[in-house]
Design a protein around this motif. Structure first.
Motif, PDB file in Angstrom:
ATOM      1  N   ARG A   1      10.184  12.638  13.863  1.00 22.90           N
ATOM      2  CA  ARG A   1       9.298  11.645  13.251  1.00 22.90           C
ATOM      3  C   ARG A   1       7.942  11.711  13.936  1.00 22.90           C
ATOM      4  O   ARG A   1       7.839  11.786  15.156  1.00 22.90           O
TER       5      ARG A   1
ATOM      6  N   TYR B   1       4.479  10.301  25.343  1.00 21.12           N
ATOM      7  CA  TYR B   1       5.018   9.855  24.040  1.00 21.12           C
ATOM      8  C   TYR B   1       4.077  10.295  22.924  1.00 21.12           C
ATOM      9  O   TYR B   1       4.507  10.809  21.881  1.00 21.12           O
TER      10      TYR B   1
ATOM     11  N   THR C   1       4.588  12.816  19.641  1.00 20.97           N
ATOM     12  CA  THR C   1       4.698  12.215  18.308  1.00 20.97           C
ATOM     13  C   THR C   1       3.392  12.194  17.502  1.00 20.97           C
ATOM     14  O   THR C   1       3.435  12.273  16.282  1.00 20.97           O
TER      15      THR C   1
ATOM     16  N   ASP D   1       8.441   9.169   8.887  1.00 22.69           N
ATOM     17  CA  ASP D   1       7.493   9.134   9.992  1.00 22.69           C
ATOM     18  C   ASP D   1       7.258   7.689  10.410  1.00 22.69           C
ATOM     19  O   ASP D   1       7.660   6.757   9.721  1.00 22.69           O
ATOM     20  N   TRP D   2       6.564   7.530  11.540  1.00 20.30           N
ATOM     21  CA  TRP D   2       6.078   6.199  11.914  1.00 20.30           C
ATOM     22  C   TRP D   2       5.024   5.803  10.896  1.00 20.30           C
ATOM     23  O   TRP D   2       4.453   6.655  10.200  1.00 20.30           O
ATOM     24  N   ARG D   3       4.735   4.509  10.834  1.00 18.39           N
ATOM     25  CA  ARG D   3       3.686   4.070   9.904  1.00 18.39           C
ATOM     26  C   ARG D   3       2.363   4.698  10.310  1.00 18.39           C
ATOM     27  O   ARG D   3       1.992   4.667  11.478  1.00 18.39           O
ATOM     28  N   PRO D   4       1.636   5.259   9.343  1.00 18.95           N
ATOM     29  CA  PRO D   4       0.371   5.919   9.695  1.00 18.95           C
ATOM     30  C   PRO D   4      -0.699   4.913  10.127  1.00 18.95           C
ATOM     31  O   PRO D   4      -0.608   3.735   9.795  1.00 18.95           O
TER      32      PRO D   4
ATOM     33  N   GLN E   1       6.335   2.040  18.059  1.00 19.22           N
ATOM     34  CA  GLN E   1       7.341   1.076  18.500  1.00 19.22           C
ATOM     35  C   GLN E   1       7.888   0.355  17.279  1.00 19.22           C
ATOM     36  O   GLN E   1       7.222   0.277  16.250  1.00 19.22           O
ATOM     37  N   SER E   2       9.100  -0.168  17.453  1.00 20.51           N
ATOM     38  CA  SER E   2       9.707  -0.766  16.275  1.00 20.51           C
ATOM     39  C   SER E   2       8.975  -2.041  15.885  1.00 20.51           C
ATOM     40  O   SER E   2       8.487  -2.782  16.722  1.00 20.51           O
ATOM     41  N   ALA E   3       8.888  -2.262  14.621  1.00 23.57           N
ATOM     42  CA  ALA E   3       8.166  -3.421  14.121  1.00 23.57           C
ATOM     43  C   ALA E   3       8.901  -3.956  12.911  1.00 23.57           C
ATOM     44  O   ALA E   3       9.661  -3.245  12.269  1.00 23.57           O
ATOM     45  N   GLY E   4       8.664  -5.232  12.638  1.00 26.71           N
ATOM     46  CA  GLY E   4       9.290  -5.834  11.477  1.00 26.71           C
ATOM     47  C   GLY E   4       8.721  -5.226  10.216  1.00 26.71           C
ATOM     48  O   GLY E   4       7.623  -4.689  10.223  1.00 26.71           O
ATOM     49  N   LEU E   5       9.462  -5.331   9.142  1.00 28.15           N
ATOM     50  CA  LEU E   5       8.994  -4.786   7.871  1.00 28.15           C
ATOM     51  C   LEU E   5       7.664  -5.429   7.517  1.00 28.15           C
ATOM     52  O   LEU E   5       7.552  -6.639   7.440  1.00 28.15           O
TER      53      LEU E   5
END
Lengths: 211, 614
Positions: free
Chosen positions: A2, A40, A44, A108-111, A190-194
């Motif tokens: 990702r 990191y 990525t 992928d991670w959010r751009p 990093q993880s994030a809410g929708l």
């Protein structure tokens, strides 16, 4: 793997010719140098560099930070600033290049999107019509940088979640801005809410955050 | 005497080399203090005679040439640099410099700044009749013509004053041409005006920057000829200080090879000799910028988290518990991305075993990286959910206000429907309790906190062995995953993926309107009634992202096989292994490119043979 796709849109219209564009290049180098110290990011971050003046150029397609080489950036003598056209191109590239999650494919991670301009869009109608289109792409964050006295922060505010202004267009100002961009990019994986926007660190004192 | 070559001052040609796109006009403008000084000198009937880029130091602050050193240079004029001095100066004993010599030198300095190399030495040009050329594209025709004219071997052809040079630089190319043609040709003239500004074919163009980046410690091979854009054939290359970068020339002399030793921005320096010219004198100095990446795996930092923080938690946690029916082992480790920033471990877990009923209880949670107090959220979620699960096993059956969970849970012969009904009330209730604990704590803060600051996922499982086999229940909100690895080499996924369009987008316990409906809970419930199984595995996304990256892979037996072989090789998953949790912790630190989140894993491993009935 990702990726964290980062789209950089740089104004290369005639007014950027000379010192300002050189200063942007210095800033861009410092951005890459500090991201390269972050393991990191090194694993990525992928960067796509677009320039816009009378035309829009995909100067570097989405390329990993490891492989990214600073390109030649040329500025025409004069001419319009096609910011709207650049946004249209970004939407096309995001649709084409950014991977979405499916049951058997990892997204992928959010751009992230960063737009730097020293003036106002010449293609105002297109610019305005692209705002909802850009927002539909669900960037993790959209940061606008209004550089120098002739820039129009209000115009960028319609598009961006965060707008910073630079009073001067020298190497120091752009380096500060791009350093801040690098911290924002480092926070992108990093993880994030929708649908939650990405939190940004406070900018350094010499760049002004427009509210 | 102060050191003029401090870090704040750079020789003119180097400075120009670092700013390759500066126009001739801009460069000439930077020389303004020097030009002013020369005009004063010239007006007084003398000349400087020692202008070289080395004596022109550019101040980083003003971006102009510092006059102090330049003026001092005249009195120190010991070494005449043939690159920048006209042919008439090459006589013994030295003659007093003339204005035309300064014009030549000034043009030579500009030439070097624009081309990255000095003009061909005047003596060589006299002998071989070589022409000057420009490799730079930012120079206008007029500027090229003016500079070539000022570099004329015949002093009488050059502009007669700096003012004239300036006019020619700013004028049209025709002006310079006319100026050259109107001047009578001398015998020495080897710069025919009509051939001005033609490109010398033998001057090679080299790259400004290597088009690929290298990586420290990673072997590379670069073709020497690839460093040239054109014209490298007649030139011999002599590299300098290659070993500092960790590179060397291979036996064929055709490739640079090696493993870079240093990371950062560097340059490959080399000199070029003409293969048919004298070897003792370097002709061209070149350098090519190169980026050397660090090896990401080697630059991770392991910074301690702040122990004084009220919500501090250990960077790692582990647990092992043999029960009459199974062995439970769990480990949780802070991710590299958090260790790098001195951040806390946001994951957490709690394990319970209710001896009276035989229920094994497992809770695993992953605090959101984007939420400030998520490490507290994951802890609250695990502890309060587990407490809820345990308490409801002990509720008196005839207490009317509570659902009769204890009675349902004690049913050895439950159907799948009954199991789902139990899971709904018991595990769903535990998730609700966990949410309530977070809301209560958030609102009790002074000033009150937003519950979303405690955002966390939560995975819950409960399992009990009966005479008929195992009852396994699970419930989860958010990402990560639960898998039930069966004895028949199949896997049952016991979690519902809550992933979004992009990576690591998920929903959290605190987003109650996204899951806390009858339907939302039902679709997140999973039950299994199986005679026996191999392992029940609960994992946060720090484990599933690298090992089970997609929804499909979490149900794919081949992926599970790979996982199982890997983990069994490093962890002896048997109750008599006292090191099991340490080994599991060790295993959790595996390196996977781009995957450096906190990792938590909990395994429930039924004993091979049935235990005797308690």
């Amino acid at each position: 793997m990702r990726r964290l796709p980062v789209y950089l849109l740089l104004d290369t219209s005639g007014s950027m010719k000379g010192e300002p564009i050189e200063a942007v290049k210095v800033g861009l180098s410092s951005l890459l140098a500090s991201l390269r110290k972050d393991p990191y990011a090194l694993e990525t971050v992928h960067i796509c560099l677009l320039t816009f003046d009378r035309e829009v150029k995909d100067v570097v397609p989405l390329t990993s930070l490891e492989e990214f080489v600073i390109p030649e950036i040329n500025t025409p003598q004069s001419g319009p600033t096609m910011t709207g056209l650049a946004l249209e191109r970004v939407c096309q590239l995001v649709d084409r290049d950014v991977e979405r999650s499916t049951p058997d494919h990892r997204g992928d991670w959010r751009p992230l999107l960063f737009v730097m301009t020293d003036g106002a869009a010449s293609d105002v109608a297109l610019f305005n019509s692209m705002i909802p289109e850009v927002q539909r792409r669900r960037f993790g964050t959209i940061v606008g940088c209004a550089a120098g006295p002739k820039s129009k922060p209000d115009e960028l505010r319609k598009l961006c979640q965060h707008v910073v202004t630079l009073d001067t267009m020298d190497g120091h100002a752009f380096t500060s801005f791009f350093q801040w961009v690098s911290t924002a990019v480092s926070n992108g994986n990093q993880s994030a809410g929708l649908g939650a926007p990405l939190g940004l660190p406070p900018p350094p004192t010499d760049i002004n955050l427009v509210f | 005497m102060r050191d003029h070559r401090s870090i704040y001052q750079t020789p003119f040609h180097r400075w120009a080399g670092d700013h390759p796109h500066l126009s001739c006009e801009r460069l000439f403008g930077m020389l303004a203090p020097v030009i002013h000084h020369l005009r004063v000198l010239h007006a007084g009937g003398s000349a400087h005679g020692g202008i070289t880029p080395e004596s022109l130091l550019v101040s980083q602050q003003t971006q102009q040439v510092d006059l102090t050193h330049f003026v001092a240079c005249k009195s120190e004029r010991l070494v005449r640099d043939t690159y920048y001095s006209p042919p008439e100066a090459d006589v013994e004993p030295p003659v007093e410099p003339a204005v035309s010599a300064d014009i030549y030198s000034l043009a030579a300095v500009l030439y070097h700044a624009l081309n990255g190399q000095p003009p061909v030495v005047s003596a060589v040009r006299l002998k071989r009749g070589e022409q000057l050329g420009f490799s730079s594209t930012v120079v206008t025709q007029a500027e090229q013509s003016a500079i070539c004219l000022a570099l004329a071997l015949d002093a009488t052809q050059r502009p007669s004053s700096i003012a004239e040079l300036e006019t020619l630089l700013r004028g049209t190319s025709d002006q310079a041409l006319q100026r050259a043609q109107s001047t009578p040709q001398s015998n020495h003239a080897s710069t025919p005006p009509k051939r001005l500004a033609t490109t010398e074919p033998s001057v090679p163009k080299t790259l400004d920057r290597l088009p690929i980046n290298l990586t420290k410690g990673k072997r590379c091979q670069i073709r020497v000829s690839s460093l040239f854009l054109d014209g490298g054939a007649d030139w011999q290359v002599s590299f300098r200080k290659l070993e500092d970068l960790g590179l060397y020339l291979d036996d064929t002399q055709q490739h640079l090879v090696g493993s870079p030793l240093v990371d950062g921005e560097h340059a490959i320096h080399f000199q070029l000799f003409r293969t048919d010219g004298p070897q003792d004198r370097p002709r061209l100095e070149r350098s090519i910028k190169v980026t050397i990446n660090a090896d990401p795996a080697s630059i991770w930092k392991d910074l301690p988290s702040n122990r004084d923080d009220p919500y501090w938690k250990e960077d790692t946690d582990k647990f092992a518990l043999p029960t009459p029916a199974a062995f439970i082992v769990a480990a949780s480790v802070r991710g590299r991305s958090h260790a790098q920033e001195a951040l806390f471990r946001d994951d957490d877990f709690r394990i319970g075993y209710d001896g009276a009923t035989g229920w094994h209880l497992l809770a695993v949670a992953d605090g959101a990286g984007s939420a400030k107090l998520s490490r507290r959220g994951s802890l609250l979620a695990c502890t309060s959910a587990l407490k809820h699960l345990e308490e409801h096993l002990r509720v008196e059956p005839d207490e009317p206000s509570k659902p009769n969970i204890a009675k349902q849970a004690a049913n050895d012969a439950m159907t799948e429907e009954q199991a789902r009904s139990l899971a709904y009330a018991w595990l769903g209730g535990a998730a609700h309790s966990a949410l309530k604990a977070i809301f209560d704590e958030a609102t009790a803060q002074e000033p009150p906190r937003m519950p979303k600051e405690y955002a966390t996922t939560l995975l819950l499982s409960a399992a009990r062995q009966t005479e008929r086999g195992w009852i396994v229940l699970s419930f989860g909100i958010g990402d990560g995953g639960i898998g039930l690895l069966k004895r028949d080499e199949s896997v049952q996924v016991m979690s519902t993926p809550d992933s979004g369009e992009f990576s690591s987008e998920t929903i959290f316990l605190t987003s109650k309107n996204l899951w806390m409906t009858a339907e939302g809970i039902s679709q997140r419930l999973h039950v299994a009634l199986v005679p026996d199984f191999h392992a029940l595995v609960l994992m946060t996304d720090g484990i599933t992202d690298p090992l089970f990256p997609t929804e499909v892979s979490l149900g794919d037996m081949d992926t599970w096989q790979t996982f199982w072989i890997d983990i069994s090789n490093q962890v002896r998953l048997v109750p008599d292994n006292e090191q099991a949790s340490d080994e599991l912790l060790q295993w959790s630190g595996f390196y996977s490119k781009g995957n450096h989140d906190d990792r938590t894993i909990a395994l429930l491993l039924p004993h091979e043979s049935k235990p005797s009935k308690p």
